[in-house]
Enzyme design. Structure first.
Site, short mmCIF file in Angstrom:
data_model
loop_
_atom_site.label_atom_id
_atom_site.label_comp_id
_atom_site.label_asym_id
_atom_site.label_seq_id
_atom_site.Cartn_x
_atom_site.Cartn_y
_atom_site.Cartn_z
N LYS A 188 0.83 -1.21 0.00
CA LYS A 188 0.00 0.00 0.00
C LYS A 188 0.87 1.26 0.00
O LYS A 188 2.10 1.17 0.02
CB LYS A 188 -0.96 -0.04 1.19
CG LYS A 188 -1.92 -1.25 1.15
CD LYS A 188 -3.02 -1.10 0.11
CE LYS A 188 -3.72 -2.38 -0.30
NZ LYS A 188 -4.27 -3.25 0.70
C1 LIG Z 1 -5.39 -4.30 1.00
C2 LIG Z 1 -6.85 -4.15 1.04
C3 LIG Z 1 -7.62 -4.54 2.14
C4 LIG Z 1 -7.05 -5.30 3.30
O1 LIG Z 1 -5.95 -4.67 3.86
P1 LIG Z 1 -5.06 -5.47 4.92
O2 LIG Z 1 -4.34 -4.38 5.67
O3 LIG Z 1 -4.12 -6.32 4.11
O4 LIG Z 1 -5.94 -6.26 5.78
C5 LIG Z 1 -8.97 -4.27 2.13
N1 LIG Z 1 -9.56 -3.67 1.09
C6 LIG Z 1 -8.86 -3.29 -0.01
C7 LIG Z 1 -9.57 -2.59 -1.13
C8 LIG Z 1 -7.49 -3.53 -0.07
O5 LIG Z 1 -6.80 -3.19 -1.15
#
Ligand SMILES: *Cc1c(COP(=O)(O)O)cnc(C)c1O
Length: 389
Positions: A188
């Site tokens: 991210k």
């Molecule tokens: C990455 C992601 C999640 C989950 O994030 P985590 O921190 O890995 O639990 C949820 N929704 C979207 C759209 C994502 O891209």
């Protein structure tokens, strides 16, 4: 035979961890306090300053955040939560885990965001909340969603996993609206290793999340073990183990300071991709909405034109890998996963736009430390792959 453009594997994403962050993690490790404590507290305050949100709750992941935000709505069996099929499956899974039914609304072909024109038709007597995604870091049309939510008395949980640092009509995501959930997974825009946070204007929800993220205990552990803390505590609910550690927050504190620079780098690279691919017959690039926004550019994810390219998205990804370039798949349409077909009766054809995107979308390499020269090499590899070299 063409000569290799990349001698070694070039990934689609890689976190940028500065020396200050590494020093902070080491300091945390040496401090004697590595789980939830003062660094999580500081990170929480820093996040509050950055997002301008009234209440912030750091957690072990965004999935935990979605789960607890939904549980905080006290959903009952049969209740419905609206989201889209063009998202990471955690958005749907957490709705199910919170005891509700995921009701899907198709996305818009230009932005891959929830199609607000199709939203009202999906609202029923049972609908309790709307969970839109800011896809790739491009804010969804929040005014349209909140207008409907207000009229129909629905909660809104924004899946902002892609969108920390994005702005909608001049306001940073988190500073307005109901509740947002951010992810700090390594792919991210900023990372804490694994991690996430909920921001909200609802104090009751924030309190509920504080309780449920740590066993339903009414006091945080680091208070208990401090000099003035008490060992006794009460358990008010059967909670989870969703707390963030200080080791994670040590990273997060420095990632947050660098975030605006990261987004600037991502924006420069994304705009170059757009510029160089917009006229290509092989690609359909995302188009931007009319309203004012600042894109966080978590992903640059165009759609391959399989007929013109004479190959499927999966073939393209495979050929890129053969040429030492990593790509990502965000996402296949979630309603077609076996669980969702079997338990909720979804079928191919139900959400044609998401299905079309899910067949053709591919995330190209994009991360802050990627240089323009590396990007040109990626574009060269794409060119070679398209020309069958
Ligand atoms: C990455 C992601 C999640 C989950 O994030 P985590 O921190 O890995 O639990 C949820 N929704 C979207 C759209 C994502 O891209």
């Amino acid at each position: 035979m063409s000569t290799a453009v990349f001698d070694s594997f070039f990934p689609f994403s890689r976190p940028s961890i500065c020396d200050n962050a590494i020093a902070e993690v080491v300091a945390c490790l040496k401090s004697g306090w590595i789980t939830t404590g003062p660094r999580v507290q500081q990170f929480s305050e820093d996040l509050q300053t950055y997002t301008e949100a009234p209440y912030v709750r750091p957690l072990s992941s965004a999935t935990a955040g979605l789960h607890l935000a939904l549980l905080g709505l006290h959903l009952e069996p049969g209740d419905e939560v609206i989201t889209t099929p063009m998202t990471f499956v955690a958005s749907l899974n957490t709705i199910v885990l919170a005891g509700a039914k995921p009701v899907l609304v198709d996305v818009e072909p230009n932005t891959y965001n929830l199609d607000v024109n199709k939203l009202e038709a999906a609202i029923t007597e049972k609908t309790r909340a709307i969970m839109p995604i800011h896809f790739a870091g491009l804010p969804v049309d929040l005014d349209a969603i909140y207008a409907l939510a207000k009229q129909r008395r629905l909660r809104v949980i924004e899946d902002a996993a892609h969108a920390i640092g994005a702005h909608y009509k001049g306001k940073i995501i988190g500073s307005c609206g109901d509740t947002q959930v951010f992810s700090f997974h390594p792919n991210k825009n900023m990372t804490t290793g694994e991690g996430g946070a909920v921001t909200t204007r609802d104090l009751e929800l924030a309190k509920r999340i504080s309780l449920l993220r740590f066993h339903g205990i009414d006091r945080e552990a680091w208070n208990r073990f401090g000099k003035d803390g008490k060992q006794q505590y009460d358990v008010i609910a059967p909670g989870f183990k969703y707390n963030m550690m200080d080791i994670q927050a040590a990273l997060g504190i420095h990632q947050l300071r660098a975030l605006n620079d990261f987004i600037e780098r991502r924006t420069t690279l994304a705009k170059r991709y757009l510029e160089k691919m917009a006229d290509s017959p092989y690609w359909t690039v995302p188009k931007m909405p009319d309203y004012d926004f600042k894109h966080a550019w978590h992903l640059f994810a165009p759609l391959i034109n399989p007929e013109q390219a004479n190959m499927s998205r999966d073939d393209f990804m495979h050929k890129m890998k053969e040429n030492n370039v990593g790509t990502g798949l965000h996402y296949q349409a979630a309603h077609l996963y076996p669980y969702y077909q079997e338990h909720f009766g979804y079928r191919e054809g139900d959400f044609p736009v998401a299905e079309m995107i899910g067949e053709r979308i591919v995330s190209l390499p994009l991360f802050p430390d990627m240089t323009v020269e590396q990007q040109d090499k990626v574009l060269q590899v794409i060119d070679n792959v398209m020309k069958g070299n």
